[in-house]
Design a protein around this motif. Structure first.
Motif, mmCIF file in Angstrom:
data_model
loop_
_atom_site.group_PDB
_atom_site.id
_atom_site.type_symbol
_atom_site.label_atom_id
_atom_site.label_comp_id
_atom_site.label_asym_id
_atom_site.label_seq_id
_atom_site.Cartn_x
_atom_site.Cartn_y
_atom_site.Cartn_z
ATOM 1 N N ILE A 123 1.027 -11.923 -3.735
ATOM 2 C CA ILE A 123 0.523 -10.832 -2.900
ATOM 3 C C ILE A 123 1.587 -10.538 -1.858
ATOM 4 C CG2 ILE A 123 -1.273 -10.106 -1.282
ATOM 5 C CD1 ILE A 123 -3.077 -12.252 -2.760
ATOM 6 N N HIS A 124 2.063 -9.337 -1.836
ATOM 7 C CA HIS A 124 3.069 -8.921 -0.862
ATOM 8 C C HIS A 124 2.365 -7.990 0.114
ATOM 9 C CE1 HIS A 124 7.066 -6.693 0.028
ATOM 10 N NE2 HIS A 124 6.853 -7.653 0.897
ATOM 11 N N PHE A 125 2.046 -8.509 1.266
ATOM 12 C CA PHE A 125 1.281 -7.756 2.260
ATOM 13 C C PHE A 125 2.208 -7.327 3.388
ATOM 14 C CE2 PHE A 125 -1.244 -7.501 6.144
ATOM 15 C CZ PHE A 125 -2.226 -6.612 5.739
ATOM 16 N N VAL A 126 2.353 -6.044 3.576
ATOM 17 C CA VAL A 126 3.171 -5.501 4.662
ATOM 18 C C VAL A 126 2.286 -4.546 5.460
ATOM 19 C CG1 VAL A 126 5.224 -4.188 5.277
ATOM 20 C CG2 VAL A 126 5.254 -5.640 3.242
ATOM 21 N N PRO A 127 1.914 -4.939 6.682
ATOM 22 C CA PRO A 127 1.060 -4.045 7.473
ATOM 23 C C PRO A 127 1.824 -2.799 7.904
ATOM 24 C CG PRO A 127 1.771 -5.912 8.791
ATOM 25 C CD PRO A 127 2.272 -6.155 7.398
ATOM 26 N N ARG A 128 1.110 -1.707 8.023
ATOM 27 C CA ARG A 128 1.754 -0.466 8.458
ATOM 28 C C ARG A 128 2.194 -0.540 9.907
ATOM 29 N NH1 ARG A 128 -2.511 2.978 5.313
ATOM 30 N NH2 ARG A 128 -1.503 2.936 3.297
ATOM 31 N N ALA A 129 1.471 -1.303 10.696
ATOM 32 C CA ALA A 129 1.810 -1.473 12.112
ATOM 33 C C ALA A 129 1.457 -2.897 12.507
ATOM 34 C CB ALA A 129 1.037 -0.472 12.968
ATOM 35 N N GLN A 130 2.176 -3.418 13.479
ATOM 36 C CA GLN A 130 1.867 -4.758 13.973
ATOM 37 C C GLN A 130 0.530 -4.711 14.695
ATOM 38 O OE1 GLN A 130 3.231 -7.575 13.295
ATOM 39 N NE2 GLN A 130 4.885 -6.655 12.144
ATOM 40 N N SER A 131 -0.381 -5.527 14.242
ATOM 41 C CA SER A 131 -1.707 -5.557 14.833
ATOM 42 C C SER A 131 -2.161 -7.005 14.908
ATOM 43 C CB SER A 131 -2.675 -4.733 13.984
ATOM 44 O OG SER A 131 -4.006 -5.071 14.273
ATOM 45 N N ALA A 132 -2.435 -7.481 16.096
ATOM 46 C CA ALA A 132 -2.917 -8.847 16.265
ATOM 47 C C ALA A 132 -4.253 -9.023 15.550
ATOM 48 C CB ALA A 132 -3.043 -9.189 17.746
ATOM 49 N N ALA A 133 -5.103 -8.001 15.603
ATOM 50 C CA ALA A 133 -6.409 -8.089 14.955
ATOM 51 C C ALA A 133 -6.255 -8.182 13.437
ATOM 52 C CB ALA A 133 -7.265 -6.881 15.325
ATOM 53 N N LEU A 134 -5.342 -7.409 12.860
ATOM 54 C CA LEU A 134 -5.110 -7.440 11.416
ATOM 55 C C LEU A 134 -4.524 -8.791 10.990
ATOM 56 C CD1 LEU A 134 -5.183 -5.964 8.729
ATOM 57 C CD2 LEU A 134 -2.921 -5.022 9.276
ATOM 58 N N LEU A 153 4.045 -17.205 2.746
ATOM 59 C CA LEU A 153 5.365 -17.022 3.335
ATOM 60 C C LEU A 153 5.243 -15.953 4.401
ATOM 61 C CD1 LEU A 153 8.423 -17.215 3.680
ATOM 62 C CD2 LEU A 153 8.652 -15.610 1.781
ATOM 63 N N LEU A 154 5.439 -16.345 5.630
ATOM 64 C CA LEU A 154 5.432 -15.406 6.746
ATOM 65 C C LEU A 154 6.887 -15.100 7.079
ATOM 66 C CD1 LEU A 154 4.155 -13.793 9.042
ATOM 67 C CD2 LEU A 154 4.091 -15.915 10.374
ATOM 68 N N ASP A 155 7.370 -13.991 6.573
ATOM 69 C CA ASP A 155 8.737 -13.572 6.871
ATOM 70 C C ASP A 155 8.695 -12.750 8.151
ATOM 71 O OD1 ASP A 155 11.469 -13.259 6.572
ATOM 72 O OD2 ASP A 155 11.278 -11.542 5.234
#
Length: 161
Positions: free
Chosen positions: A10-21, A38-40
């Motif tokens: 699973i390659h998860f890239v949030p659209r914006a940095q969000s602490a809640a997400l 893996l937290l890159d």
């Protein structure tokens, strides 16, 4: 809820940095367990004095839930220190040589900042230092991977969005 846990990768890239997400994602990871994460670019969801609750819980207690957590950052002073203080293994590539970076990582490796800088300066290109936590564990100089090994590894890496 949008993660398909059946996927191998699973390659998860949030659209914006969000602490809640980030918090919601790590709550789901912790609840699920038995996963490798893996937290890159760890500097995104964390900062020196900020870390979402479930990310911190995953780092500090994930082992009992069979969670392997790998984290990477280019600037170790700009992430929450629990990322490397709780790590069983630390891999350090050449740093920019800033004193604050050396001061942040040296104690984790059992060195002082000057000794760490010296170790890093002696490394050939793409080599790195490896340290495993435990009494009497030395800092080891690791050679760069050979190009054929890298090419073979790249054949197996794929991203699923």
């Amino acid at each position: 809820r949008d993660v398909d846990w059946r996927a191998r990768t699973i390659h998860f890239v949030p659209r914006a940095q969000s602490a809640a997400l980030s918090n919601a994602l790590y709550a789901a990871i912790f609840d699920r367990g038995n996963v490798c994460v893996l937290l890159d670019e760890s500097q995104g969801p964390t900062a020196p004095n900020r870390c979402p609750r479930w990310l911190r819980t995953t780092i500090t207690q994930g082992r009992k839930r069979s969670i392997l957590h790998l984290a990477a950052t280019q600037e170790p002073v700009n992430v929450v220190p629990v990322i490397y203080s709780q790590a069983e293994h630390v891999f350090v590539f050449r740093l920019t040589g800033r004193r604050d970076e050396l001061d942040a990582l040296a104690p984790r490796l059992g060195l002082d900042a000057r000794a760490l800088q010296s170790e890093l300066e002696e490394l050939p290109e793409f080599a790195y230092l490896r340290h495993s936590i435990g009494p009497g564990q030395p800092v080891r100089r690791m050679p760069p991977l050979p190009p054929d090994v890298i090419a073979e590894t790249e054949r197996h890496v794929r991203f699923v969005v």
